[in-house]
Design a protein around this motif. Structure first.
Motif, mmCIF file in Angstrom:
data_model
loop_
_atom_site.group_PDB
_atom_site.id
_atom_site.type_symbol
_atom_site.label_atom_id
_atom_site.label_comp_id
_atom_site.label_asym_id
_atom_site.label_seq_id
_atom_site.Cartn_x
_atom_site.Cartn_y
_atom_site.Cartn_z
ATOM 1 N N GLU A 2 4.330 -9.222 -6.027
ATOM 2 C CA GLU A 2 4.734 -8.201 -7.086
ATOM 3 C C GLU A 2 3.096 -7.512 -7.206
ATOM 4 N N ALA A 3 2.051 -8.126 -7.305
ATOM 5 C CA ALA A 3 0.959 -7.417 -7.463
ATOM 6 C C ALA A 3 0.677 -6.129 -6.190
ATOM 7 N N LEU A 4 1.029 -6.587 -5.056
ATOM 8 C CA LEU A 4 1.158 -5.455 -4.039
ATOM 9 C C LEU A 4 2.020 -4.255 -4.298
ATOM 10 N N TYR A 5 3.370 -4.719 -4.751
ATOM 11 C CA TYR A 5 4.245 -3.626 -5.305
ATOM 12 C C TYR A 5 3.688 -2.832 -6.392
ATOM 13 N N LEU A 6 3.217 -3.286 -7.173
ATOM 14 C CA LEU A 6 2.659 -2.603 -8.509
ATOM 15 C C LEU A 6 1.539 -1.749 -7.852
ATOM 16 N N ALA A 7 0.704 -2.216 -6.968
ATOM 17 C CA ALA A 7 -0.465 -1.401 -6.340
ATOM 18 C C ALA A 7 0.042 -0.118 -5.680
ATOM 19 N N GLY A 8 1.125 -0.248 -4.923
ATOM 20 C CA GLY A 8 1.671 0.442 -4.331
ATOM 21 C C GLY A 8 2.444 1.582 -5.083
ATOM 22 N N GLN A 9 2.848 1.216 -6.107
ATOM 23 C CA GLN A 9 3.779 2.151 -7.064
ATOM 24 C C GLN A 9 2.410 3.067 -7.699
ATOM 25 N N LEU A 10 1.525 2.439 -8.039
ATOM 26 C CA LEU A 10 0.438 3.143 -8.881
ATOM 27 C C LEU A 10 -0.347 4.158 -7.625
ATOM 28 N N ALA A 11 -0.448 3.699 -6.367
ATOM 29 C CA ALA A 11 -1.210 4.468 -5.248
ATOM 30 C C ALA A 11 -0.143 5.646 -5.257
ATOM 31 N N ALA A 12 1.037 5.607 -5.283
ATOM 32 C CA ALA A 12 2.224 6.629 -4.974
ATOM 33 C C ALA A 12 2.169 7.583 -6.251
ATOM 34 N N ILE A 13 2.043 6.798 -7.351
ATOM 35 C CA ILE A 13 1.798 8.174 -8.698
ATOM 36 C C ILE A 13 0.567 8.665 -8.693
ATOM 37 N N ALA A 14 -0.611 7.925 -8.319
ATOM 38 C CA ALA A 14 -1.991 8.595 -8.277
ATOM 39 C C ALA A 14 -1.825 9.923 -7.246
ATOM 40 N N LYS A 15 -1.287 9.525 -6.082
ATOM 41 C CA LYS A 15 -1.154 10.673 -4.940
ATOM 42 C C LYS A 15 -0.136 11.856 -5.379
ATOM 43 N N THR A 16 0.951 11.527 -5.819
ATOM 44 C CA THR A 16 1.651 12.387 -6.548
ATOM 45 C C THR A 16 1.235 13.429 -7.419
ATOM 46 N N SER A 17 0.447 12.657 -8.469
ATOM 47 C CA SER A 17 -0.294 13.466 -9.624
ATOM 48 C C SER A 17 -1.380 14.282 -9.077
ATOM 49 N N SER A 18 -2.047 13.783 -7.781
ATOM 50 C CA SER A 18 -3.354 14.739 -7.428
ATOM 51 C C SER A 18 -2.457 15.824 -6.686
ATOM 52 N N THR A 19 -1.331 15.715 -5.840
ATOM 53 C CA THR A 19 -0.759 17.029 -5.341
ATOM 54 C C THR A 19 -0.249 17.955 -6.530
ATOM 55 N N ILE A 20 0.230 17.230 -7.554
ATOM 56 C CA ILE A 20 0.895 18.371 -8.450
ATOM 57 C C ILE A 20 -0.221 18.927 -9.217
ATOM 58 N N SER A 21 -1.388 18.370 -9.561
ATOM 59 C CA SER A 21 -2.549 18.928 -9.967
ATOM 60 C C SER A 21 -3.013 20.030 -9.190
ATOM 61 N N ALA A 22 -3.351 19.903 -7.877
ATOM 62 C CA ALA A 22 -3.751 20.868 -6.899
ATOM 63 C C ALA A 22 -2.651 22.080 -6.851
ATOM 64 N N MET A 23 -1.294 21.852 -7.028
ATOM 65 C CA MET A 23 -0.198 22.850 -7.011
ATOM 66 C C MET A 23 -0.428 23.809 -8.268
ATOM 67 N N MET A 24 -0.793 22.966 -9.369
ATOM 68 C CA MET A 24 -1.134 23.734 -10.636
ATOM 69 C C MET A 24 -2.273 24.802 -10.811
ATOM 70 N N ALA A 25 -3.257 23.927 -10.128
ATOM 71 C CA ALA A 25 -4.531 24.675 -9.840
ATOM 72 C C ALA A 25 -4.404 25.904 -8.985
ATOM 73 N N ASP A 26 -3.558 25.893 -8.061
ATOM 74 C CA ASP A 26 -3.179 26.913 -6.944
ATOM 75 C C ASP A 26 -2.254 28.060 -7.740
ATOM 76 N N LEU A 27 -1.347 27.651 -8.419
ATOM 77 C CA LEU A 27 -0.597 28.462 -9.435
ATOM 78 C C LEU A 27 -1.420 29.304 -10.358
ATOM 79 N N TRP A 28 -2.333 28.690 -10.994
ATOM 80 C CA TRP A 28 -3.293 29.342 -11.948
ATOM 81 C C TRP A 28 -4.214 30.147 -11.196
#
Length: 74
Positions: free
Chosen positions: A40-66
Motif C-alpha cells: 500500500e505504501a508503494l502504491y501511494l508513493a506511485g500515486q503521489l509521484a504521478a500526481i507530482a509529474k502531472t502537476s509539473s507538466t501542467i505548470s510548464a504548459m501554463m507558463a508556456d501559454l502565459w
C-alpha cells in the motif's frame, strides 16, 4: 486569442487544483500503516509521484501559454 489563452490557463489551474485535492486526500489519514503494509505504501508513493509529474507538466504548459500570450515565448 487572449481570451482563449486565459480560458486555457484557468482550465489548467482547475486541473492543478483537482490534483492537489487528490494528493491531499491520499495522504490525509491513510487507512493503513505504511510500516506494516509496504504494498500500500508503494502504491501511494506511485500515486503521489504521478500526481507530482502531472502537476509539473501542467505548470510548464501554463507558463508556456502565459509566455506566448504576453510575448515572452517563442
Amino acid at each position: 486569442m487572449a481570451t482563449n489563452v486565459t480560458e486555457r490557463i484557468h482550465t489548467l489551474q482547475d486541473v492543478l487544483d483537482a490534483l492537489s485535492q487528490q494528493a491531499s486526500a491520499a495522504t490525509t489519514d491513510p487507512d493503513f500503516d505504511p510500516r506494516e503494509d509496504i504494498g500500500e505504501a508503494l502504491y501511494l508513493a506511485g500515486q503521489l509521484a504521478a500526481i507530482a509529474k502531472t502537476s509539473s507538466t501542467i505548470s510548464a504548459m501554463m507558463a508556456d501559454l502565459w509566455a506566448t500570450n504576453t510575448g515572452g515565448g517563442a
